[in-house]
Each structure stands twice: as structure tokens, then as C-alpha cells.
Design a protein around this motif. Structure first.
Motif, PDB file in Angstrom:
ATOM      1  N   LEU B 189      59.770  -7.076 -42.178  1.00 40.84           N
ATOM      2  CA  LEU B 189      61.067  -6.819 -41.540  1.00 40.84           C
ATOM      3  C   LEU B 189      61.367  -7.962 -40.569  1.00 40.84           C
ATOM      4  O   LEU B 189      60.670  -8.135 -39.567  1.00 40.84           O
ATOM      5  N   VAL B 190      62.391  -8.724 -40.886  1.00 41.99           N
ATOM      6  CA  VAL B 190      62.758  -9.902 -40.094  1.00 41.99           C
ATOM      7  C   VAL B 190      64.009  -9.563 -39.304  1.00 41.99           C
ATOM      8  O   VAL B 190      65.084  -9.377 -39.885  1.00 41.99           O
ATOM      9  N   GLU B 205      58.315 -19.356 -41.889  1.00 39.72           N
ATOM     10  CA  GLU B 205      57.911 -19.410 -43.297  1.00 39.72           C
ATOM     11  C   GLU B 205      58.466 -18.152 -43.984  1.00 39.72           C
ATOM     12  O   GLU B 205      58.132 -17.034 -43.577  1.00 39.72           O
ATOM     13  N   PRO B 206      59.317 -18.313 -44.994  1.00 34.18           N
ATOM     14  CA  PRO B 206      59.886 -17.114 -45.612  1.00 34.18           C
ATOM     15  C   PRO B 206      58.798 -16.214 -46.194  1.00 34.18           C
ATOM     16  O   PRO B 206      57.945 -16.673 -46.936  1.00 34.18           O
ATOM     17  N   ALA B 210      61.177 -10.072 -48.014  1.00 38.69           N
ATOM     18  CA  ALA B 210      61.825 -10.072 -46.701  1.00 38.69           C
ATOM     19  C   ALA B 210      62.968  -9.070 -46.659  1.00 38.69           C
ATOM     20  O   ALA B 210      63.814  -9.042 -47.556  1.00 38.69           O
ATOM     21  N   ALA B 211      63.003  -8.267 -45.592  1.00 35.05           N
ATOM     22  CA  ALA B 211      64.154  -7.418 -45.283  1.00 35.05           C
ATOM     23  C   ALA B 211      64.745  -7.951 -43.984  1.00 35.05           C
ATOM     24  O   ALA B 211      64.095  -7.922 -42.935  1.00 35.05           O
ATOM     25  N   LEU B 212      65.956  -8.471 -44.090  1.00 30.63           N
ATOM     26  CA  LEU B 212      66.615  -9.109 -42.950  1.00 30.63           C
ATOM     27  C   LEU B 212      67.438  -8.071 -42.201  1.00 30.63           C
ATOM     28  O   LEU B 212      68.399  -7.522 -42.741  1.00 30.63           O
ATOM     29  N   ARG B 258      66.306 -17.798 -48.490  1.00 30.34           N
ATOM     30  CA  ARG B 258      66.737 -17.501 -49.867  1.00 30.34           C
ATOM     31  C   ARG B 258      65.541 -17.323 -50.801  1.00 30.34           C
ATOM     32  O   ARG B 258      64.489 -17.923 -50.591  1.00 30.34           O
ATOM     33  N   PRO B 259      65.730 -16.498 -51.832  1.00 27.09           N
ATOM     34  CA  PRO B 259      64.622 -16.227 -52.754  1.00 27.09           C
ATOM     35  C   PRO B 259      64.244 -17.468 -53.568  1.00 27.09           C
ATOM     36  O   PRO B 259      65.059 -18.347 -53.754  1.00 27.09           O
TER      37      PRO B 259
END
Lengths: 259, 259
Positions: B189-190, B205-206, B210-212, B258-259
Motif C-alpha cells: 500500500l503506497v 522502487e516500484p 502496488a496499491a496507490l 507504471r506496470p
């Protein structure tokens, strides 16, 4: 100078009449309108010269210091209904300010920067304001708008910019040939485009001095502007999605090419 | 099935009455309104089931194939003035469509993705639509909205999303505790925040999944959501600028992660 106003026809309110009309979209008008207490405060903070304020009395305490600092500036106090009647639109939370229109930034200052956004025919005030807010927020040096673009000081553009169009250097180009001024000053003209052949934004080494050219939503950059650019860059889109909003794209580009 | 309509009180137009009112902002209503030919086309392309269309006759040629493919769907033909009178707002270029409201995406599908945007109380329809458009454009897997957020299928949100809210998986959370579902499914959780101590976006670092988490404009994330996050990230702002618009910030964050 506090003045109660109860007559919507009061001639002293001329600056606030018919703000929904196109009159103040013409940049030659010598004033601009700040809408809402926050934008009014930012106009003062940006050093703009107030002509008058038109407020519901409830906003007086919050603006007291500014009003006291400008004792000769008329502060018209009116009901929300009167403000709406005069201006012709629903004024969110009932506070308007009229200020002298500041001078546009000179070429020397703009060309001395390293990061400029250049808008070709951005006609939507909300988009233009959002682009200016992005440029200011991400530390860009200024914005240029084409002759056909909206006015960064029109009420709705100022509001969408959260007042950034009062603080960030900007200027309207006299003609498209002003793009050559940028190149002559050492700027690399980076065109944002969805056209084939553009490089992926992630692969673009940010130039020392970058002028980011943004086209209109829908159409994108004109052929002339695209041909004038040194680099052509694109934000890769997911399958089935054709574009981003121009202000959204500006944010991504301005971040990726940040100073 | 083409039907000329000349009476603004025609009961068959019930889906289009008073669209400025809040009625269709309640997600429990079983339909949604597509505004403009492009959004109508995207609703069909997304597989939504039409209930009826309300058009100026000028739009018939462009929509002919879709209308022929759905011969039982009533297509009400009316003047621009009648459409405005019924709907209660100025319908840009006079084309509306009423569609069955699609099901929200199930948890399994959402949790199977790698990139989700989670909106806490995004109440502005234009911002919510813009966020969904960004998520779709940049290849994110879906959007979650908190119980207090606006409806992604409200007319203005659908329009601002350019129809992406009809195509991109999304779901309304039942409560804040649904954040735990994300963590249980392996999401980091970002939190997007301007609070001190957050890391610079450029240094993050992605995560694999990721849940923004995006807060409300103005207030930002609540303390509860901020405390629930695993990482806290910020977009560095230029001096004197306090924030970006939430959709603009979402664009930058979604691009950087981005993915």
C-alpha cells in the motif's frame, strides 16, 4: 474601506458584472478576477494591485490583514444572492476580487530558464490553468501560450491554476515564429505527440534546456508545430485507450523532464 | 426503433429527467447516462446494455450501425431545446444514452492484478473520472473507491473518464477494512502524501504489486489510511506551491509506478 452594497445595479460594481460573458476572456481587458478567498490571498501574495473586493461579510475576519494593508481599496460587502446576481454565476463561497492585470513576463527572463511549457491553442480554461499549476508545482520556469490559446488570467484559468498563473512567469506568443526564439536561445523543442515514430518518454534523455510543446486535446499538435520540434516524445498508452487529458499528459511529461 | 418526441413531458423520457439533480449520483440507481456520441459509442463497445437513446436527428448517421444492431432499443429523436429542457442542463451537442448499470468487478479479478489505484473520498466527479482515465491509459489493472467517494458511473464521471469507467475494472469498498484485503493479496500500500517523512517518488522502487492510495484534494489522506499504508511517497514540490490537483498527482504517480 468597507462599503455595504444592497443594489445589484450599483455602478461601482462594474468590474463584477456579467462574468459569465466572454468579455473578460479578451486579454486586452486591463484587469482580472480572483474567485474565492484563497485565490484572492494568492493574488495579493503575487504582488498584484487590487482594484476592489466584493465579499460576503463572513470573509472579513480572514482577510482583515490584507484589507487593513490596503485602506484605500474599496471592499464591497454584499449578500451571496446579490453577488450571484451581479456576476451572473454562482460564486463558490461568495468572494471576488478585481485586480490590475499584471504585465506578461519578458522574453529575456523566460529564455533565461531551462524548462518551459509551450501551449498550442489550449482553449479550455480549466486545462490551461491545470497546466500552469503543474508547471509551477514541478519547478518549471514558465509557460508560453500560442496566439489562439485561452487567457491564463481569465477567472476560471486563474482558479484552476490555484493562483499559479499570477506567480509563474508566462507570456503570449506573437506568432508561431516565436518558436524560433526558443531554439535560438538553446532550447530543445520537445513535441508531445501520439504520432508514430515518437520516442517513448522513458527513453528520452532530458535536454539541458527543454521547451515542451503541447497540442490541443483531441487534435494534438498542428503539423507546423510538430515539424518545428527537435524531438517527438510519447507517453505509451494501454491498448484500447487513445489519449490522456492534455493537463494529465502535461503532468507526466513535466515530471519526467523535470529540472 | 426511431421515435420522434416533441413533448418534454413524455413519460418515456423518464431516464433523462432532471439529470442535474443528485438522483443519479446514488449508485443504487440501476442505470447510468452516457453523454455525447463518443461516450455512447464507448458504452456500446464496453458491452453495456442500452435502455434507450435521446438524440438530435443529426447524430443518426454516425450511430446507424449501433442502432441497427439493437433494433428493439428506443431511439428518441428530439430537438436540442427539448433535450435541454428534459435533462435540465445544456447537453453538449445533444446526445444522451441510458444504459443498464454494469456490475462492479469482483474482488478476485481486482486482487489478481498488479497495479490498483485506491481513492479515499474522491468526491469530485471530474477528478474521479480523470483518475480512472489515467489508470486505464497507463495500463493499471483497476480502481477501488472508498465508501465516501463519488460514483464512477455518474454521468460527469463517465464523461471525464472518456468512458474508461465503463471498461476499466473498478469496485466500491464496503469499508476501510478492505485495505487489509489488498495487503493479504500481496499488495504494497503506497500512500501519496505531502507529510514529512515520505520518500521522494523518484527514489521509490516500484513494488511488485502496488496499491496507490490517493486522498482528497485539500485534506489528503486520512490519518487512518495513512497509518494503514506500507510506504509513503511524495512528489517534490517547488517552493511556494503547496500541492497538485489530485488527478494530476495521480497521473505522475501512476506513470512513475507504471506496470
Amino acid at each position: 474601506m468597507l462599503i455595504d452594497v444592497t443594489d445589484a445595479g450599483d455602478p461601482r460594481l462594474v468590474d463584477y458584472v456579467g462574468l459569465r460573458d466572454a468579455q473578460l476572456r479578451r486579454p486586452e481587458v486591463s484587469r482580472f478576477i480572483a474567485e474565492g478567498v484563497k485565490i484572492i490571498e494568492r493574488a495579493f501574495a503575487a504582488g498584484c494591485t487590487p482594484r476592489s473586493l466584493l465579499l460576503q461579510p463572513r470573509w472579513l475576519p480572514g482577510l482583515r490583514e490584507l484589507i487593513d494593508a490596503w485602506p484605500d481599496v474599496p471592499v464591497y460587502l454584499a449578500s451571496e444572492a446579490l453577488i450571484e446576481h451581479v456576476s451572473g454565476f454562482h460564486v463558490h463561497r461568495g468572494a471576488l476580487g478585481s485586480f490590475d492585470r499584471p504585465q506578461e513576463t519578458g522574453w529575456d527572463e523566460l529564455l533565461g530558464g531551462r524548462r518551459l511549457i509551450v501551449c498550442e491553442d489550449t482553449v479550455d480554461h480549466a486545462n490551461l490553468g491545470a497546466i500552469i499549476r503543474v508547471a509551477a508545482g514541478l519547478g518549471w520556469d514558465g509557460v508560453l501560450v500560442s496566439p489562439g490559446s485561452a487567457d491564463p488570467l481569465y477567472r476560471r484559468a486563474v482558479k484552476a491554476s490555484m493562483g499559479s498563473s499570477l506567480a509563474l512567469p508566462w507570456r503570449r506568443m506573437a506568432s508561431d515564429s516565436d518558436l524560433q526564439r526558443l531554439r535560438d536561445a538553446g532550447f530543445t523543442l520537445v513535441a508531445s505527440t501520439l504520432a508514430p515514430g515518437a520516442v517513448d518518454l522513458a527513453g528520452l534523455e532530458p535536454p539541458a534546456k527543454a521547451a515542451l510543446l503541447l497540442g490541443t486535446e483531441g487534435q494534438g499538435l498542428s503539423d507546423a508545430w510538430s515539424a518545428a520540434a527537435d524531438r517527438h516524445v510519447t507517453i505509451p498508452m494501454a491498448a484500447g485507450v487513445d489519449s490522456l487529458n492534455v493537463a494529465t499528459a502535461a503532468a507526466i511529461l513535466a515530471y519526467a523532464l523535470r529540472p
